[in-house]
Motif scaffolding. Structure first.
Motif, PDB file in Angstrom:
ATOM      1  N   HIS A   1      -7.404   7.627  -4.528  1.00  0.00           N
ATOM      2  CA  HIS A   1      -6.459   7.841  -3.428  1.00  0.00           C
ATOM      3  C   HIS A   1      -6.644   9.251  -2.866  1.00  0.00           C
ATOM      4  O   HIS A   1      -6.835  10.212  -3.623  1.00  0.00           O
ATOM      5  CB  HIS A   1      -5.030   7.663  -3.936  1.00  0.00           C
ATOM      6  CG  HIS A   1      -4.019   7.509  -2.847  1.00  0.00           C
ATOM      7  ND1 HIS A   1      -3.577   8.567  -2.083  1.00  0.00           N
ATOM      8  CD2 HIS A   1      -3.365   6.409  -2.374  1.00  0.00           C
ATOM      9  CE1 HIS A   1      -2.683   8.145  -1.207  1.00  0.00           C
ATOM     10  NE2 HIS A   1      -2.541   6.831  -1.365  1.00  0.00           N
ATOM     11  N   PRO A   2      -6.583   9.408  -1.540  1.00  0.00           N
ATOM     12  CA  PRO A   2      -6.794  10.742  -0.937  1.00  0.00           C
ATOM     13  C   PRO A   2      -5.822  11.803  -1.443  1.00  0.00           C
ATOM     14  O   PRO A   2      -6.154  12.986  -1.462  1.00  0.00           O
ATOM     15  CB  PRO A   2      -6.601  10.475   0.560  1.00  0.00           C
ATOM     16  CG  PRO A   2      -6.863   9.018   0.741  1.00  0.00           C
ATOM     17  CD  PRO A   2      -6.414   8.363  -0.522  1.00  0.00           C
ATOM     18  N   ALA A   3      -4.613  11.370  -1.821  1.00  0.00           N
ATOM     19  CA  ALA A   3      -3.597  12.338  -2.255  1.00  0.00           C
ATOM     20  C   ALA A   3      -3.483  12.398  -3.772  1.00  0.00           C
ATOM     21  O   ALA A   3      -2.471  12.881  -4.302  1.00  0.00           O
ATOM     22  CB  ALA A   3      -2.247  11.986  -1.643  1.00  0.00           C
ATOM     23  N   TYR A   4      -4.518  11.937  -4.485  1.00  0.00           N
ATOM     24  CA  TYR A   4      -4.424  11.893  -5.949  1.00  0.00           C
ATOM     25  C   TYR A   4      -4.172  13.279  -6.544  1.00  0.00           C
ATOM     26  O   TYR A   4      -3.283  13.454  -7.388  1.00  0.00           O
ATOM     27  CB  TYR A   4      -5.699  11.291  -6.539  1.00  0.00           C
ATOM     28  CG  TYR A   4      -5.747  11.367  -8.046  1.00  0.00           C
ATOM     29  CD1 TYR A   4      -4.944  10.534  -8.829  1.00  0.00           C
ATOM     30  CD2 TYR A   4      -6.567  12.281  -8.696  1.00  0.00           C
ATOM     31  CE1 TYR A   4      -4.962  10.611 -10.208  1.00  0.00           C
ATOM     32  CE2 TYR A   4      -6.594  12.370 -10.086  1.00  0.00           C
ATOM     33  CZ  TYR A   4      -5.795  11.534 -10.833  1.00  0.00           C
ATOM     34  OH  TYR A   4      -5.812  11.615 -12.197  1.00  0.00           O
TER      35      TYR A   4
ATOM     36  N   ILE B   1       1.606   7.543 -11.633  1.00  0.00           N
ATOM     37  CA  ILE B   1       0.643   7.648 -10.532  1.00  0.00           C
ATOM     38  C   ILE B   1      -0.649   8.296 -11.022  1.00  0.00           C
ATOM     39  O   ILE B   1      -1.752   7.807 -10.789  1.00  0.00           O
ATOM     40  CB  ILE B   1       1.232   8.485  -9.374  1.00  0.00           C
ATOM     41  CG1 ILE B   1       2.454   7.800  -8.781  1.00  0.00           C
ATOM     42  CG2 ILE B   1       0.183   8.709  -8.298  1.00  0.00           C
ATOM     43  CD1 ILE B   1       3.127   8.610  -7.697  1.00  0.00           C
ATOM     44  N   VAL B   2      -0.506   9.400 -11.720  1.00  0.00           N
ATOM     45  CA  VAL B   2      -1.672  10.195 -12.122  1.00  0.00           C
ATOM     46  C   VAL B   2      -2.519   9.453 -13.147  1.00  0.00           C
ATOM     47  O   VAL B   2      -3.758   9.517 -13.102  1.00  0.00           O
ATOM     48  CB  VAL B   2      -1.205  11.560 -12.672  1.00  0.00           C
ATOM     49  CG1 VAL B   2      -2.349  12.310 -13.326  1.00  0.00           C
ATOM     50  CG2 VAL B   2      -0.610  12.397 -11.549  1.00  0.00           C
TER      51      VAL B   2
ATOM     52  N   THR C   1       0.812  -1.220   0.000  1.00  0.00           N
ATOM     53  CA  THR C   1       0.000   0.000   0.000  1.00  0.00           C
ATOM     54  C   THR C   1       0.845   1.270   0.000  1.00  0.00           C
ATOM     55  O   THR C   1       0.313   2.351  -0.218  1.00  0.00           O
ATOM     56  CB  THR C   1      -0.910   0.021   1.238  1.00  0.00           C
ATOM     57  OG1 THR C   1      -0.089  -0.057   2.412  1.00  0.00           O
ATOM     58  CG2 THR C   1      -1.874  -1.153   1.217  1.00  0.00           C
ATOM     59  N   GLU C   2       2.141   1.143   0.260  1.00  0.00           N
ATOM     60  CA  GLU C   2       2.967   2.341   0.360  1.00  0.00           C
ATOM     61  C   GLU C   2       3.549   2.772  -0.980  1.00  0.00           C
ATOM     62  O   GLU C   2       4.297   3.742  -1.052  1.00  0.00           O
ATOM     63  CB  GLU C   2       4.114   2.104   1.347  1.00  0.00           C
ATOM     64  CG  GLU C   2       3.634   1.823   2.764  1.00  0.00           C
ATOM     65  CD  GLU C   2       4.790   1.556   3.701  1.00  0.00           C
ATOM     66  OE1 GLU C   2       5.921   1.497   3.193  1.00  0.00           O
ATOM     67  OE2 GLU C   2       4.556   1.404   4.893  1.00  0.00           O
TER      68      GLU C   2
END
Length: 791
Positions: free
Chosen positions: A120-123, A111-112, A82-83
């Motif tokens: 994801h919360p930090a997307y 990632i994007v 998950t990291e």
């Protein structure tokens, strides 16, 4: 090769030998971090029961440790990862700090664009980071796409900052598509510190676009006290001047001038305000007030020379030539070569003519001819002598107008003034950006090669910190097991040796000697990662020392290049003044070429050494160092096994109490063997996970390589599209520079002719006056003679 270059090459060879010796040391068994312990003596027979208890106790501790590391490292790696998102974000942030924006963009792009990450919360943090990395990399097209995504979907957190960047990109690229949308969005914002920045950037974009009416409206919304308030006010004043509202504009400029802003940007806008006030007053015929406004500009201002030049014209307008001359003399004392000095030198000569100081005027004009005539001639020769001047100037732009070829071909003042041309400046920026992107792509490809090379090597575990730590823990356990196993052999040696014959004891002694020899070698090796860290630190320091040597050598190479550049520059600048034999000239030029080739060869050797250092730094790691000693440890285990088999053969002759002790040792050995199997399974699991992760990473690296290849293809297309374009711009820019110097020298030559002509006119007037006086005197004499004759 010169003596200095030969000495440098020798120094490079010494560095390489040091490097090789360091690596050879690394491949041998490492020295002990502390005094090496002696091999343990044979256990006294009376201590055997207590030693067996200690061996059992150590084995129980090892069982607990094995269970812990399996749960700590293997199970999490098998079940979850998950990291990954956070790790890639962290790596990208590091790349941004290192200003490697291309690598950061590649990391963030995956990632994007991975659909699984959209929840994801930090997307949107990742989207923002990607947009910023692309913007810093001057990839405005890509950055605009992600800033638009943030404006549309990122929410309040990203709205204003992204909108500001979109407006900046429009201003940078000159592509104002969608500006109407931005204009509508900005009108919905409340005035504030951040929104005022957006107002200013949008207003500036509208102003540059020529839409001064809406620019004025936007600039008026910038709040007082915000970072761009004074700049916005200056633009407002400039727009009012365009509209002919001079009184309103002057009031705004005076308000700016009264303030005492901090920082370079604030002082700059204040100086501009003083200049604007002076020009408005000059146009209104208020010369004294205009001069006072210009006097407010300090000597260290970049507008000082321009302000003094305009003050000189005020004095000329008033007919105060002496004060104008004083102003120009003050200006010409400035150490900076700024464009306004060109006309100032000619103006000074013309002013001296008006003052009747003809000799001083000729001297002033002659100074212009002497100073700028050779520059004009060199530029003309430079433009005319090349069959492909466009390609030549494109090459100069590619070198940034600062490298060897430009330095030896162009005087510094020409380079400076040519670079100040807006079109040339933009062309330089384009070429630098393309060159920067090429270098970034090359570095990225090299990085991919290093990564894939490491992933295919036995050092690949160093790329996965968690797995590396697990591998180290496993090796530490094996070292503990080897220690317990050696302890068991010493216990059984004590039992068996006391009960066998002298010949059999001799046989045992030979096996013991081999085990003790290897035991000493193993005893010299570190027993934990802390010990290996000491060795790795020593090796890292050696690499660091070598890097320092290499850095000093690179400085020496730069020094040699600087000297050769100076020689080249002297050679080219004085070639028209020398009268040497052509063969001597040719030999001298060939010798310089040989020196340049030698320096290039030294640079290549140095890069090769640095490549080896970089490779060793990549391969260096605790897990690698611990694995390197495995051969010696395996030989030690083989010696223990040989000794154990001998014990098995000899124990048949032992009494029953001794056999029972040996059987207790066998029971511990059986458990020990199971632990070896468990550690083998543990390492097998690690290897399987490592193989899977390496394959996954390689797949991602190859995907990123494809992205880089597409970026490279796009960059090649851009380079092809701009082929000859920037060269044409530079060519035209330098032709204009030549025209400027030509006109300047022509004006000075005309000034000298004017002086000579005026002197001729004055001499002619004197001659005519003398002739007229002579004629009158002659007429008087004739009249007197006639009168006397009549009498």
């Amino acid at each position: 090769m010169s003596r200095r270059n030969r000495d440098f090459a020798a120094a490079l060879a010494v560095a390489a030998s040091l490097l090789i010796s360091s690596f050879a040391w690394a491949e041998d068994a490492p020295p002990a971090p502390a005094a090496a312990p002696a091999a343990a003596p044979v256990v006294p027979i009376e201590d055997v029961p207590r030693e067996i208890e200690q061996a059992e106790q150590r084995l129980r501790g090892l069982a607990e440790r094995l269970d812990f590391i399996y749960k700590e490292y293997v199970i999490p790696q098998e079940t979850r990862d998950t990291e990954r998102f956070e790790r890639r974000m962290s790596r990208a942030e590091i790349q941004v700090l290192l200003k490697d924006y291309t690598s950061a963009s590649v990391l963030l792009y995956e990632i994007v664009e991975d659909p699984a990450n959209k929840a994801h919360p930090a997307y949107f943090d990742a989207v923002s980071s990607l947009a910023n990395a692309l913007y810093l990399d001057k990839n405005y097209f890509g950055a605009r796409e992600y800033y638009r995504r943030l404006v549309e979907k990122g929410g309040r957190k990203y709205f204003q900052g992204s909108l500001k960047r979109l407006i900046e990109i429009a201003s940078e690229t000159g592509n104002y598509d969608g500006l109407e949308t931005y204009f509508s969005l900005v009108r919905q914002l409340d005035a504030g510190a951040l929104s005022s920045d957006i107002f200013y950037v949008l207003g500036r974009s509208l102003y540059l676009r020529g839409d001064v009416t809406r620019a004025l409206e936007i600039f008026q919304t910038v709040a007082d006290g915000t970072s761009h308030f004074l700049q916005a006010r200056y633009f407002i004043g400039t727009i009012l001047v365009k509209k002919g509202r001079f009184a309103d504009a002057q009031a705004i400029f005076e308000d700016i001038a009264r303030r005492k802003p901090e920082g370079k940007a604030g002082r700059l806008v204040t100086d501009l305000a003083h200049m604007a006030i002076g020009r408005i007053l000059y146009e209104q015929g208020k010369y004294l007030e205009a001069a006072d406004a210009y006097q407010a500009i300090d000597r260290d201002s970049e507008y000082f020379e321009e302000s003094v030049y305009e003050v000189a014209w005020i004095y000329i307008k008033k007919g105060e030539f002496e004060k104008a001359l004083q102003a120009l003399d003050i200006m010409l004392l400035a150490p900076r070569e700024v464009p306004v000095l060109l006309q100032s030198r000619v103006l000074r000569g013309n002013l001296l003519i008006k003052m009747g100081k003809h000799e001083d005027a000729v001297e002033s004009f002659q100074d212009v001819v002497s100073r700028y005539g050779p520059i004009k001639d060199n530029l003309a020769a430079l433009i005319d002598k090349h069959e492909d001047p466009v390609g030549y100037f494109e090459k100069l732009l590619g070198e940034g107008l600062s490298q060897v070829e430009a330095q030896k071909a162009l005087p510094e003042v020409v380079v400076k003034w040519a670079a100040m041309d807006k079109q040339v400046g933009k062309a330089i920026t384009v070429v630098k950006d393309l060159e920067g992107s090429r270098k970034s792509l090359d570095e990225s490809f090299k990085m991919i090669e290093r990564i894939t090379g490491t992933l295919d090597s036995e050092n690949r575990v160093n790329m996965f910190p968690v797995l590396k730590e697990a591998r180290v823990k496993g090796i530490e356990l094996k070292l503990e097991l080897d220690s317990v196993r050696g302890m068991l052999n010493r216990i059984e040696d004590a039992v068996v040796s006391s009960k066998v014959s002298a010949a059999e004891r001799e046989e045992l002694s030979a096996a013991r000697a081999e085990r003790v020899r290897l035991e000493k070698q193993v005893g010299q090796m570190p027993k934990s990662q802390d010990g290996y860290k000491q060795i790795s630190s020593q090796f890292a320091r050696k690499l660091q020392d070598l890097e320092q040597v290499a850095f000093k050598m690179s400085v020496d190479i730069d020094g040699i290049k600087a000297q050769l550049t100076a020689i080249d520059k002297w050679y080219y600048e004085t070639r028209d003044k020398r009268s040497n034999d052509p063969d001597d000239e040719k030999r001298f030029h060939e010798k310089i070429k040989i020196e340049w080739n030698a320096v290039a060869e030294l640079g290549g050797d140095l890069r090769e050494v640095l490549g080896v250092i970089d490779k060793e730094k990549t391969a260096m790691g605790i897990a690698t160092d611990m694995g390197r000693d495995e051969k010696v440890r395996q030989a030690y285990r083989d010696a223990l096994e040989t000794e154990r088999k001998m014990f098995d053969r000899l124990r048949k002759k032992l009494p029953e109490d001794a056999i029972k002790l040996c059987e207790r040792v066998d029971a511990i050995r059986a458990r020990l063997s199971q632990f070896y199997n468990d550690i083998g399974k543990f390492e097998g699991n690690l290897d399987r996970i490592l193989t899977a992760k390496a394959a996954e990473l390689k797949e991602k690296v190859f995907a990123e390589k494809k992205l880089l290849e597409s970026y490279n293809a796009q960059a090649d297309m851009v380079r092809k599209d701009t082929e000859n374009l920037v060269g044409r711009i530079a060519y035209n820019g330098f032709r204009q520079a030549h025209r400027r110097f030509y006109d300047l020298v022509l004006q000075a030559d005309v000034g000298i002719i004017d002086v000579v002509w005026k002197q001729k006119e004055e001499e002619s007037k004197k001659i005519l006056k003398i002739q007229s006086e002579l004629d009158r005197e002659m007429k008087g004499v004739v009249d007197e003679f006639s009168e006397a004759a009549e009498k």
